[in-house]
Design a protein around this motif. Structure first.
Motif, PDB file in Angstrom:
ATOM      1  N   PRO A 239       4.597  -3.105   7.246  1.00  0.00           N
ATOM      2  CA  PRO A 239       5.409  -4.058   6.484  1.00  0.00           C
ATOM      3  C   PRO A 239       6.816  -3.506   6.302  1.00  0.00           C
ATOM      4  O   PRO A 239       7.026  -2.285   6.303  1.00  0.00           O
ATOM      5  N   GLU A 240       7.757  -4.390   6.130  1.00  0.00           N
ATOM      6  CA  GLU A 240       9.135  -3.950   5.910  1.00  0.00           C
ATOM      7  C   GLU A 240       9.342  -3.414   4.500  1.00  0.00           C
ATOM      8  O   GLU A 240      10.240  -2.615   4.260  1.00  0.00           O
ATOM      9  N   VAL A 241       8.485  -3.872   3.566  1.00  0.00           N
ATOM     10  CA  VAL A 241       8.542  -3.414   2.181  1.00  0.00           C
ATOM     11  C   VAL A 241       7.147  -2.939   1.784  1.00  0.00           C
ATOM     12  O   VAL A 241       6.166  -3.662   1.967  1.00  0.00           O
ATOM     13  N   LEU A 242       7.079  -1.728   1.238  1.00  0.00           N
ATOM     14  CA  LEU A 242       5.805  -1.169   0.802  1.00  0.00           C
ATOM     15  C   LEU A 242       5.867  -0.933  -0.700  1.00  0.00           C
ATOM     16  O   LEU A 242       6.741  -0.214  -1.193  1.00  0.00           O
ATOM     17  N   VAL A 243       4.938  -1.557  -1.436  1.00  0.00           N
ATOM     18  CA  VAL A 243       4.845  -1.395  -2.882  1.00  0.00           C
ATOM     19  C   VAL A 243       3.616  -0.537  -3.172  1.00  0.00           C
ATOM     20  O   VAL A 243       2.508  -0.890  -2.765  1.00  0.00           O
ATOM     21  N   VAL A 244       3.818   0.585  -3.873  1.00  0.00           N
ATOM     22  CA  VAL A 244       2.727   1.537  -4.113  1.00  0.00           C
ATOM     23  C   VAL A 244       2.615   1.769  -5.614  1.00  0.00           C
ATOM     24  O   VAL A 244       3.572   2.206  -6.260  1.00  0.00           O
ATOM     25  N   ASP A 245       1.438   1.498  -6.159  1.00  0.00           N
ATOM     26  CA  ASP A 245       1.204   1.613  -7.603  1.00  0.00           C
ATOM     27  C   ASP A 245       0.582   2.974  -7.916  1.00  0.00           C
ATOM     28  O   ASP A 245      -0.560   3.243  -7.517  1.00  0.00           O
ATOM     29  N   GLU A 246       1.322   3.826  -8.605  1.00  0.00           N
ATOM     30  CA  GLU A 246       0.837   5.149  -9.029  1.00  0.00           C
ATOM     31  C   GLU A 246       0.201   5.911  -7.862  1.00  0.00           C
ATOM     32  O   GLU A 246      -0.992   6.241  -7.893  1.00  0.00           O
TER      33      GLU A 246
ATOM     34  N   THR B 219       5.315   4.693 -11.254  1.00  0.00           N
ATOM     35  CA  THR B 219       4.825   6.009 -11.629  1.00  0.00           C
ATOM     36  C   THR B 219       5.130   6.309 -13.086  1.00  0.00           C
ATOM     37  O   THR B 219       6.047   5.735 -13.681  1.00  0.00           O
ATOM     38  N   HIS B 220       4.322   7.230 -13.653  1.00  0.00           N
ATOM     39  CA  HIS B 220       4.611   7.815 -14.957  1.00  0.00           C
ATOM     40  C   HIS B 220       5.150   9.236 -14.811  1.00  0.00           C
ATOM     41  O   HIS B 220       5.451   9.875 -15.819  1.00  0.00           O
TER      42      HIS B 220
ATOM     43  N   ASP C 233       9.165  13.704 -12.921  1.00  0.00           N
ATOM     44  CA  ASP C 233       9.678  14.672 -11.961  1.00  0.00           C
ATOM     45  C   ASP C 233       9.673  14.100 -10.545  1.00  0.00           C
ATOM     46  O   ASP C 233      10.568  14.408  -9.741  1.00  0.00           O
ATOM     47  N   LEU C 234       8.704  13.232 -10.238  1.00  0.00           N
ATOM     48  CA  LEU C 234       8.690  12.573  -8.928  1.00  0.00           C
ATOM     49  C   LEU C 234       9.814  11.548  -8.814  1.00  0.00           C
ATOM     50  O   LEU C 234      10.407  11.383  -7.747  1.00  0.00           O
ATOM     51  N   VAL C 235      10.115  10.880  -9.922  1.00  0.00           N
ATOM     52  CA  VAL C 235      11.244   9.947  -9.934  1.00  0.00           C
ATOM     53  C   VAL C 235      12.536  10.706  -9.633  1.00  0.00           C
ATOM     54  O   VAL C 235      13.363  10.286  -8.808  1.00  0.00           O
TER      55      VAL C 235
END
Length: 568
Positions: free
Chosen positions: A454-461, A492-493, A496-498
């Motif tokens: 997909p051109e856009v990937l949405v990943v939850d946590e 994400t919560h 540090d990854l953000v």
């Protein structure tokens, strides 16, 4: 109540390698023990031995003896042990059995042969301990993640166990939920003689709570000591891929450069006290002069979207946002702020409940585009990989979506090989996904969606329940996809990854976008962080305490160490 392990090993049925190997240790009554290490190291297996699930219910070969209050767990049933040892699983939904909070908390005590008066008294006390008084009539499945974790704990505490064991109780929680669990555990440790064992990956929480840390790897305890002792052994932690406290990681980098020989600080306050006499001032540029990335070339547009669940919950309130092609955006906010609801709108799982609300993906109106066409442009990975894994092997799982899209066999095989290689899954291609550890299941779930390109990937946590090494591997793979042109949107919560991976951040609060901008802008805006109940990463807290205004290019502890080195 003391716990003893005497040369304990355990091998799961049909497994080739033991999950635990020659564990010998003693935990005295009233001690708070944190158990940490990489996924698959044996931490959950260790907990399941305490209440007799192993050896009585989980098939496998056990050697050695586990003693609870001097009695072997082989000689006691799980029912008998449940009066002494309470086990709270990582997923609180797996322990919810009733339709009201009050009934759920009373369920355990009602199976212990107590009188109705005893059950009510202990249930009320557990509700009070876990800050759930006033929730008695609520349906448990309407609670937030933090409240569900509190409920799972209340159900165990109502049974008055002398040992409380918790498996990653904060892994799915926002800062508010984590603070809630920490508060409960602190109070238990201070006010009772309960022996507490917690599997946890977050070093800051471990340092705050624990008397003792057990570091697991390969089914063995490789370090056993106080938090300060264990987290000072940086080489051992790095070898197994465990997460380091940010200040420890920063000053270890300085030590590696020959610039720091003193003890490693564990907190921002300790770091400030150690650094201020030794560095000169600098970096005074104001970070507020930074501009957020331009939204030109947006591939996703959200226009005045509202969503209401029933008549009561307004989940989204006139939300508008734009996501650029090839950009990586983090969506952050407390549980219930609208993050997942917004994500569901992006991929068409939910539709706006207001007539003027629109979501446009690559020029297509999500409201009117058939799902089969939409998923070629945008797709979604659920937080819990088990919610989307259902095929017999990892290979079949990855191929399934490609078949549904009508991809020819030769192209399917090419994409399958590419996805297996990208996510390091070749060795597991013929394994049943649900037989694998959490990190591998997450990789398979992401790979099955990425293979559809997909051109856009949405990943939850994407990193829930993963150790530091696996978290970085997943995020670095997503970063590589973004560099190849895929638009990445992740929830994400983990701040540090953000800081490390996001180019732009959307902060959500009460169904609205509170602020958006570059990570450095967001983390410098303390009023917004406070309103959204988010935590400022320690590297930014230290930079602010040292008077640095320019936070640009400050993403990791290594970046922070580089700046400190320039000023020493």
């Amino acid at each position: 109540m003391s716990i003893e392990f005497h040369d304990v090993s355990f091998t799961y049925w049909q497994a080739e390698e033991p999950a635990l190997q020659h564990i010998t240790l003693e935990i005295p009554a009233g001690q708070f023990v944190a158990i940490t290490g990489p996924t698959g190291a044996g931490k959950s297996t260790f907990l399941q031995m305490l209440n007799g699930l192993i050896p009585h219910h989980i098939p496998g070969r056990m050697e050695g003896e586990v003693l609870v209050n001097g009695v072997s767990t082989r000689e006691l049933s799980v029912a008998q042990l449940s009066r002494q040892v309470g086990l709270v699983f990582e997923d609180p939904d797996s322990q919810i059995v009733s339709l009201t909070v009050e009934d759920d908390v009373a369920f355990g005590p009602s199976n212990l042969g107590w009188s109705a008066e005893e059950i009510r008294r202990h249930a009320r006390q557990a509700l009070e301990q876990t800050r759930l008084l006033g929730f008695e009539g609520r349906n448990p499945f309407t609670l937030s993640g933090g409240e569900k974790q509190s409920l799972a704990m209340a159900g165990i505490l109502a049974m008055r166990p002398q040992v409380l064991a918790l498996d990653e109780p904060t892994s799915m929680l926002d800062p508010i939920g984590r603070a809630r669990i920490v508060s409960i555990l602190k109070a238990l440790a201070a006010e009772t003689n309960t022996t507490i064992l917690v599997v946890e990956q977050n070093p800051e929480l471990i340092i705050e709570l624990a008397d003792r840390v057990l570091l697991f790897d390969g089914g063995r305890v490789i370090r056993d000591g106080t938090p300060q002792e264990v987290y000072s052994d940086v080489e051992a932690l790095q070898q197994v891929g465990a997460k380091l406290p940010p200040m420890v990681e920063t000053f270890w980098e300085l030590r590696r450069r020959g610039l720091w020989q003193e003890a490693l600080p564990f907190t921002v306050e300790q770091a400030v006290a150690a650094l201020k006499p030794r560095i000169r001032s600098g970096y005074a540029q104001n970070s507020n002069t930074l501009s957020p990335p331009s939204a030109d070339g947006a591939i996703v547009e959200v226009r005045e979207v509202e969503h209401r669940y029933g008549d009561e919950v307004q989940a989204l309130q006139s939300v508008s946002a734009r996501f650029r092609r090839g950009e990586t955006t983090a969506i952050v906010g407390q549980n219930g702020s609208g993050k997942s609801t917004l994500a569901f709108h992006l991929v068409g799982i939910l539709q706006p409940t207001n007539p003027q609300g629109r979501v446009i993906v690559d020029g297509l109106d999500v409201r009117t585009t058939p799902l089969r066409e939409l998923i070629r442009h945008i797709n979604y990975v659920f937080q819990n990989p088990d919610d989307q894994l259902f095929q017999e092997t990892a290979e079949l799982e990855i191929e399934y979506g490609l078949k549904q899209l009508g991809i020819p066999a030769d192209e399917r095989r090419r994409r399958l090989e590419w996805a297996l290689e990208l996510f390091g899954l070749h060795d597991y291609a013929h394994n049943a996904p649900k037989s694998l550890r959490r990190g591998l299941r997450t990789r398979i779930a992401v790979a099955s969606v990425v293979a559809m390109q997909p051109e856009v990937l949405v990943v939850d946590e994407p990193t829930t329940g993963l150790d530091r090494r696996e978290s970085l591997e997943i995020m670095q793979t997503l970063q590589g996809l973004a560099e190849s042109g895929t638009t990445i949107i992740f929830i994400t919560h983990e701040m540090d990854l953000v800081a490390q991976f996001a180019q732009r951040v959307l902060v959500m609060h009460a169904g609205k976008i509170l602020r958006q901008g570059a990570p450095t802008q967001i983390f410098a805006d303390l009023p917004v962080l406070q309103q959204a109940s988010l935590s400022q990463p320690d590297i930014y807290s230290l930079a602010a305490a040292l008077g640095w205004g320019d936070l640009s290019a400050l993403r990791t502890p290594a970046d922070l160490a580089e700046r400190i080195a320039q000023l020493m």
